[in-house]
Design an enzyme around this catalytic site. Structure first.
Site, PDB file in Angstrom:
ATOM      1  N   VAL A   1      25.137  42.647  36.677  1.00  0.00           N
ATOM      2  CA  VAL A   1      25.144  43.660  37.692  1.00  0.00           C
ATOM      3  C   VAL A   1      26.597  44.264  36.898  1.00  0.00           C
ATOM      4  CG1 VAL A   1      25.901  45.098  40.384  1.00  0.00           C
ATOM      5  CG2 VAL A   1      23.923  42.768  39.782  1.00  0.00           C
TER       6      VAL A   1
ATOM      7  N   LYS B   1      24.994  36.344  34.547  1.00  0.00           N
ATOM      8  CA  LYS B   1      26.344  36.874  33.825  1.00  0.00           C
ATOM      9  C   LYS B   1      26.729  35.251  33.506  1.00  0.00           C
ATOM     10  CE  LYS B   1      30.636  38.535  34.364  1.00  0.00           C
ATOM     11  NZ  LYS B   1      31.390  37.022  34.251  1.00  0.00           N
TER      12      LYS B   1
ATOM     13  N   GLY C   1      23.217  34.383  38.422  1.00  0.00           N
ATOM     14  CA  GLY C   1      22.704  35.401  37.772  1.00  0.00           C
ATOM     15  C   GLY C   1      23.415  35.259  35.964  1.00  0.00           C
TER      16      GLY C   1
ATOM     17  N   HIS D   1      27.689  39.496  43.045  1.00  0.00           N
ATOM     18  CA  HIS D   1      26.914  38.348  44.204  1.00  0.00           C
ATOM     19  C   HIS D   1      25.791  38.828  45.360  1.00  0.00           C
ATOM     20  CE1 HIS D   1      31.366  36.986  43.062  1.00  0.00           C
ATOM     21  NE2 HIS D   1      30.351  35.379  43.366  1.00  0.00           N
TER      22      HIS D   1
HETATM   23  P1  AMP Z   1      30.951  33.033  40.732  1.00  0.00           P
HETATM   24  O1  AMP Z   1      31.018  33.203  42.326  1.00  0.00           O
HETATM   25  O2  AMP Z   1      31.824  33.706  39.412  1.00  0.00           O
HETATM   26  O3  AMP Z   1      30.826  31.154  40.764  1.00  0.00           O
HETATM   27  O4  AMP Z   1      29.167  33.709  41.619  1.00  0.00           O
HETATM   28  C1  AMP Z   1      28.266  32.894  41.615  1.00  0.00           C
HETATM   29  C2  AMP Z   1      27.179  33.754  40.701  1.00  0.00           C
HETATM   30  O5  AMP Z   1      27.337  35.126  40.928  1.00  0.00           O
HETATM   31  C3  AMP Z   1      26.898  32.717  39.557  1.00  0.00           C
HETATM   32  O6  AMP Z   1      25.095  32.452  39.663  1.00  0.00           O
HETATM   33  C4  AMP Z   1      27.364  33.959  38.716  1.00  0.00           C
HETATM   34  O7  AMP Z   1      26.385  34.012  37.564  1.00  0.00           O
HETATM   35  C5  AMP Z   1      26.438  35.573  39.536  1.00  0.00           C
HETATM   36  N1  AMP Z   1      27.072  36.669  39.172  1.00  0.00           N
HETATM   37  C6  AMP Z   1      28.570  36.526  38.998  1.00  0.00           C
HETATM   38  N2  AMP Z   1      28.493  37.950  39.002  1.00  0.00           N
HETATM   39  C7  AMP Z   1      28.008  38.715  38.551  1.00  0.00           C
HETATM   40  C8  AMP Z   1      27.190  39.956  38.023  1.00  0.00           C
HETATM   41  N3  AMP Z   1      27.968  41.048  37.583  1.00  0.00           N
HETATM   42  N4  AMP Z   1      25.728  40.058  38.147  1.00  0.00           N
HETATM   43  C9  AMP Z   1      25.308  38.490  38.340  1.00  0.00           C
HETATM   44  N5  AMP Z   1      25.221  37.680  38.522  1.00  0.00           N
HETATM   45  C10 AMP Z   1      26.268  37.521  39.074  1.00  0.00           C
END
Ligand code: AMP
Length: 282
Positions: A177, A150, A148, A37
């Site tokens: 990441v 991800k 991300g 994040h």
């Molecule tokens: P989330 O809180 O899981 O909904 O993620 C919020 C944002 O962070 C989304 O755009 C995800 O794709 C991004 N994100 C989560 N984990 C990673 C990671 N390991 N590397 C890059 N972006 C990430």
């Protein structure tokens, strides 16, 4: 750093920022922040005058029996991490603020792009994502929104929505990441016990070896899919939800690897479902 809980107040504040000619970057999250994040936040900081991070565990993107109730939350920790990254504002609404009792408007991207992978495994998930992101875009008025890689399919779906519906903003994708040992960072990694955590490395290993096979000349998509499944299958605790290879632009089926492809995995370890992916261009 400002902390907003109410839609009206952050929307007014963002409008003021725009009147002052400032470029707004939005980083939507569900909180329980990690370095993944924070990379999004740093990217936003580089490109924008104002960085807004939303923290909202969005109920409409969780299916029945999924982990909405137990999803990890720690607002104090999240806000101190964001303060350190010089974020300008956090938007952390309640579910009741975002969804009024008579809420009944949905934004849905249809077609293959939402029918496959997580769209197939988690019916209604992307409708929840596109609806909440539409709301966040209308509330925070970003020029750039950071997502991300991800969640590769999520980024594709949102890019499509922005194109199809002419949202006046650009989506920026940020690379995955990983932990030092290769596991993609995720808020859900805290669910893993020590043995699951060890076995979860198989996701990145499978992607790595499949990429190597493509780089070494394998062009049969079916063979690559088989290889992914074999490698993940070697982990006794891994239960494959999907292990697929598709066209990286629109998730179309492919037989031959003759363009940019997305290899995408969703694998369960006990109750914990992890996703990972890799883009490969030949
Ligand atoms: P989330 O809180 O899981 O909904 O993620 C919020 C944002 O962070 C989304 O755009 C995800 O794709 C991004 N994100 C989560 N984990 C990673 C990671 N390991 N590397 C890059 N972006 C990430």
């Amino acid at each position: 750093m400002r902390i907003f809980k109410e839609i009206q107040s952050i929307q007014n504040w963002c409008k003021e920022q725009k009147v002052q000619g400032r470029k707004i970057g939005l980083v939507p999250t569900m909180g329980y922040l990690h370095e993944g994040h924070l990379e999004l936040v740093r990217e936003a900081r580089k490109h924008c005058d104002i960085v807004v991070v939303s923290i909202f565990v969005n109920p409409t993107q969780f299916g029945v029996g999924e982990d909405f109730e137990v999803y990890p939350r720690d607002f104090q920790r999240d806000s101190s991490l964001l303060e350190r990254e010089q974020v300008d504002a956090i938007f952390a609404p309640t579910a009741g603020e975002m969804y009024l009792p008579d809420f009944s408007s949905w934004v849905e991207v249809t077609g293959e792009i939402t029918a496959k992978l997580c769209g197939a495994s988690r019916p209604g998930h992307f409708r929840g994502v596109t609806t909440v992101c539409t709301k966040l875009f209308n509330i925070c008025l970003p020029d750039l929104a950071f997502f991300g890689q991800k969640d590769a399919q999520q980024a594709m779906v949102l890019e499509k929505m922005v194109r199809d519906l002419n949202f006046p903003l650009q989506i920026i994708r940020v690379p995955i990441v990983r932990e030092a040992d290769g596991l993609a960072m995720s808020s859900r990694n805290v669910y893993l016990d020590a043995e699951d955590r060890k076995q979860a490395l198989v996701l990145n290993q499978a992607l790595e070896q499949a990429e190597k096979a493509i780089r070494d000349g394998e062009r049969d998509a079916g063979r690559i899919k088989q290889l992914l499944q074999e490698i993940i299958g070697s982990s006794p605790r891994a239960e494959i939800d999907y292990a697929e290879i598709y066209d990286a632009y629109d998730l179309a089926d492919i037989q031959q690897i003759d363009r940019k492809v997305l290899m995408a995995l969703a694998v369960k370890f006990g109750k914990t479902r992890l996703i990972d992916n890799r883009l490969v261009e030949v």
